[in-house]
Design an enzyme around this catalytic site. Structure first.
Site, short mmCIF file in Angstrom:
data_model
loop_
_atom_site.label_atom_id
_atom_site.label_comp_id
_atom_site.label_asym_id
_atom_site.label_seq_id
_atom_site.Cartn_x
_atom_site.Cartn_y
_atom_site.Cartn_z
N TYR A 1 4.55 5.79 -0.60
CA TYR A 1 3.84 5.43 -1.72
C TYR A 1 2.33 5.74 -1.09
CZ TYR A 1 1.05 3.11 -5.26
OH TYR A 1 0.17 2.84 -6.55
N ASP B 1 11.72 12.27 -18.14
CA ASP B 1 12.09 12.15 -16.79
C ASP B 1 11.03 13.13 -16.19
OD1 ASP B 1 12.63 12.39 -13.79
OD2 ASP B 1 14.89 12.63 -14.50
N SER C 1 -4.83 5.85 -6.59
CA SER C 1 -4.33 4.37 -6.07
C SER C 1 -5.71 4.04 -4.96
CB SER C 1 -3.16 4.07 -5.47
OG SER C 1 -3.16 2.94 -4.61
N LYS D 1 0.08 8.76 -3.13
CA LYS D 1 -1.15 8.79 -3.77
C LYS D 1 -2.67 9.37 -2.97
CE LYS D 1 0.58 6.21 -7.02
NZ LYS D 1 0.35 6.78 -8.42
#
Length: 253
Positions: free
Chosen positions: A150, A55, A137, A154
């Site tokens: 998100y 994890d 990304s 990124k």
């Protein structure tokens, strides 16, 4: 990468799986670390990697993994910090629990990976050092409206990568750190959207001037270069693997 000890997080599927398969093919000793027990074990067994349940948000899990690497391998040469999730929630939809969970995995988990790798790579003999590759990304540069957590995570990967890179360089640690920036790539993260609306595939392909989506294998090839000694003068850099998506101005015609 022959016999180089390589740790890949999020290796059970998608881009991470592509990395595991490529690094194993290149002769690396690969540890596939993922919370997905079934998928991770299947991928590891199919290409000769070791599966380790991790994890990435857990400091104790990272400490246990570091102890495992020391006892079983004696060194760490490369970390591919790849684990990540999406939320598909805009700024008006996102709830704090979702926001915190995504940042914990996508950014805090990556920070913990960097900490762990730096400590392990500093112990390498005869020469300390190694390479960290963080998966960012194309959204690190160009925002999408439908996933604020998100995009934020990124973008944060870029800052994390630069800070780690310059710290390691100025401290003489011989640890390089770079980020890779995939564009639209058919993976498990993207698949639910494709299943729900297959008509978006042409739109995804048009996002790149090359007029196609990328592949996990293509992203893995960039990660392989950065992890290898061939990239010995690359640190703190952002390496896009997105078919020119972030290079093209929106067209008038």
């Amino acid at each position: 990468m022959q016999d180089k000890v390589t740790l890949i997080t999020g290796g059970a599927s998608g881009i991470g799986e592509g990395m595991v398969r490529r690094f194993c093919a290149e002769g690396a000793r690969v540890i596939l670390a993922d919370i997905n027990e079934a998928g991770g074990r299947d991928v590891a067994a199919s290409c000769g990697a070791e599966f380790y349940h991790l994890d990435v948000t857990s400091e104790s899990d990272w400490a246990a993994l570091a102890a495992h690497v020391r006892s079983e391998y004696g060194r760490l040469d490369a970390l591919l910090n790849n684990a990540g999730i999406v939320s598909s929630q805009s700024i008006v939809d996102v709830d704090v629990a979702t926001w915190n969970r995504l940042l914990a995995i996508n950014l805090t988990g990556m920070m913990l990976g960097c900490q762990t790798a730096i400590a392990l790579m500093g112990e390498n003999k005869p020469t300390a050092g190694g390479s960290i590759v963080n998966t960012a990304s194309s959204t690190s540069y160009l925002a999408i409206p439908g996933d604020v957590a998100y995009v934020t995570s990124k973008a944060g990967v870029v800052g994390l990568t630069k800070s780690v890179a310059v710290f390691c360089a100025t401290e003489g640690l011989n640890v390089r750190c770079n980020s890779i920036h995939p564009g639209a790539t058919p993976t498990a993260i993207l698949q639910p959207a494709l299943d729900a609306a297959p008509e978006i595939v042409p739109n995804l392909e048009r996002m790149s001037p090359l007029k196609r989506m990328g592949s996990a294998a293509e992203v893995a090839a960039m990660a392989l270069f950065l992890a290898s000694d061939e990239a010995s003068y690359c640190t703190g850099g952002q390496f896009p693997v997105e078919g020119g998506t972030v290079s093209e101005h929106p067209r008038m015609f």
